[in-house]
Design an enzyme around this catalytic site. Sequence first.
Site, PDB file in Angstrom:
ATOM      1  N   ARG A 107      71.885  32.187  48.759  1.00 37.47           N
ATOM      2  CA  ARG A 107      70.810  32.387  50.185  1.00 37.47           C
ATOM      3  C   ARG A 107      71.410  31.792  51.087  1.00 37.47           C
ATOM      4  NH1 ARG A 107      64.606  32.133  49.973  1.00 37.47           N
ATOM      5  NH2 ARG A 107      64.976  30.074  50.415  1.00 37.47           N
ATOM      6  N   THR A 111      69.252  32.293  57.461  1.00 37.48           N
ATOM      7  CA  THR A 111      68.460  33.613  57.188  1.00 37.48           C
ATOM      8  C   THR A 111      67.789  33.941  55.760  1.00 37.48           C
ATOM      9  OG1 THR A 111      70.406  34.675  56.418  1.00 37.48           O
ATOM     10  CG2 THR A 111      70.263  34.676  58.554  1.00 37.48           C
ATOM     11  N   ASP A 203      64.086  23.257  46.134  1.00 36.50           N
ATOM     12  CA  ASP A 203      65.393  24.131  45.932  1.00 36.50           C
ATOM     13  C   ASP A 203      65.628  23.751  44.289  1.00 36.50           C
ATOM     14  OD1 ASP A 203      67.899  24.598  45.422  1.00 36.50           O
ATOM     15  OD2 ASP A 203      68.108  25.012  47.597  1.00 36.50           O
ATOM     16  N   ASP A 206      69.341  22.594  43.630  1.00 38.05           N
ATOM     17  CA  ASP A 206      69.694  21.299  44.096  1.00 38.05           C
ATOM     18  C   ASP A 206      68.718  20.263  43.225  1.00 38.05           C
ATOM     19  OD1 ASP A 206      71.024  22.067  46.037  1.00 38.05           O
ATOM     20  OD2 ASP A 206      69.605  21.755  47.667  1.00 38.05           O
TER      21      ASP A 206
HETATM   22  C1  PRP Z   1      67.493  30.387  44.709  1.00 38.29           C
HETATM   23  C2  PRP Z   1      66.984  30.784  43.445  1.00 38.29           C
HETATM   24  C3  PRP Z   1      67.039  32.290  43.435  1.00 38.29           C
HETATM   25  C4  PRP Z   1      67.032  32.574  45.027  1.00 38.29           C
HETATM   26  C5  PRP Z   1      65.560  32.897  45.185  1.00 38.29           C
HETATM   27  O1  PRP Z   1      69.109  30.275  44.708  1.00 38.29           O
HETATM   28  O2  PRP Z   1      67.745  30.164  42.271  1.00 38.29           O
HETATM   29  O3  PRP Z   1      68.379  32.929  43.212  1.00 38.29           O
HETATM   30  O4  PRP Z   1      67.061  31.083  45.616  1.00 38.29           O
HETATM   31  O5  PRP Z   1      65.153  33.463  46.563  1.00 38.29           O
HETATM   32  P1  PRP Z   1      65.212  34.933  46.887  1.00 38.29           P
HETATM   33  O6  PRP Z   1      64.094  35.317  46.115  1.00 38.29           O
HETATM   34  O7  PRP Z   1      64.543  34.563  48.571  1.00 38.29           O
HETATM   35  O8  PRP Z   1      66.491  35.358  47.114  1.00 38.29           O
HETATM   36  P2  PRP Z   1      70.005  29.859  45.851  1.00 38.29           P
HETATM   37  O9  PRP Z   1      70.356  30.894  46.976  1.00 38.29           O
HETATM   38  O10 PRP Z   1      69.377  28.794  46.674  1.00 38.29           O
HETATM   39  O11 PRP Z   1      71.377  29.384  45.276  1.00 38.29           O
HETATM   40  P3  PRP Z   1      71.435  28.295  43.972  1.00 38.29           P
HETATM   41  O12 PRP Z   1      70.698  28.796  42.746  1.00 38.29           O
HETATM   42  O13 PRP Z   1      73.074  28.038  43.998  1.00 38.29           O
HETATM   43  O14 PRP Z   1      70.838  27.067  44.735  1.00 38.29           O
HETATM   44  N1  URA Z   2      64.858  29.085  46.260  1.00 36.86           N
HETATM   45  C1  URA Z   2      64.496  27.968  45.689  1.00 36.86           C
HETATM   46  O1  URA Z   2      65.510  27.185  44.852  1.00 36.86           O
HETATM   47  N2  URA Z   2      63.339  27.487  46.110  1.00 36.86           N
HETATM   48  C2  URA Z   2      62.540  27.957  46.729  1.00 36.86           C
HETATM   49  O2  URA Z   2      61.157  27.938  47.285  1.00 36.86           O
HETATM   50  C3  URA Z   2      62.866  29.467  47.346  1.00 36.86           C
HETATM   51  C4  URA Z   2      64.339  29.885  47.276  1.00 36.86           C
END
Ligand code: PRP
Ligand code: URA
Length: 212
Positions: A107, A111, A203, A206
């Site tokens: 993400r 945005t 997150d 993270d």
């Molecule tokens: C997080 C999570 C999902 C996404 C959900 O990933 O693991 O994949 O956000 O959000 P959405 O429903 O609004 O798309 P992120 O993009 O933070 O990547 P990461 O797993 O590498 O931290």
């Molecule tokens: N991705 C995350 O890891 N946490 C949230 O709350 C939303 C998106």
Amino acid sequence: MYSSFVPVHLVSHPVAQDALVTLRDVQTLPGEFRRAARRISTIVVAEALRDVPTESRTVQTPLEPAEGAAVSGDVVIVPVLRAGLGMLDAALELVPTARVGHLGLKRDDTTAVASRYYAHLPEPIRDSFVLLIDPMLATGGSAVASLDLLLDAGATTVRLACIVAAPEGIAAVEARHPAVHIYTPAIDRALNARKFILPGLGDFGDRLYGTV
Ligand code: PRP
Ligand code: URA
């Protein structure tokens, strides 16, 4: 926000809820976070596999033949990187013979729109039981993009297992993929202005990897 017909399965098992409390707690450090993620994933994934195809199997015990049911056909687990990897070990513990596909989606910090940076799926997957694993269903952008890709690749039977879902994310999946069953231990209240789930757990990626 989503209709009562959306196939959402709320996983209310007390052990899953216990692990969820640990995941939500801001004091939980990555080691404990990873253990709790594995614990809750075992239960959610087991639920999502409830109607996986089986075939009858007769084995010989030390005493006599015993009839049972073994998982049959092809199971494909697809974690969404990075956070979905926190659910993968539990899924493979349950179905050791599963094949694994990987989807990388990130993400945008401003945005919250997800963009794909990696995709590697096993082939063919048309006749496979496909389980998409991604702990957070927030706006639903990542889940919808992943489901689009899986269906484009020919998948016909897909389940989505997550750990925390927002009503907005469920609605997004329902609008685009109404037949996809969602398994989650929690449907939280809402998204904040930055599209994080409230109360959520922050997150996930993270916290799983200590990159906060
Ligand atoms: C997080 C999570 C999902 C996404 C959900 O990933 O693991 O994949 O956000 O959000 P959405 O429903 O609004 O798309 P992120 O993009 O933070 O990547 P990461 O797993 O590498 O931290
Ligand atoms: N991705 C995350 O890891 N946490 C949230 O709350 C939303 C998106």
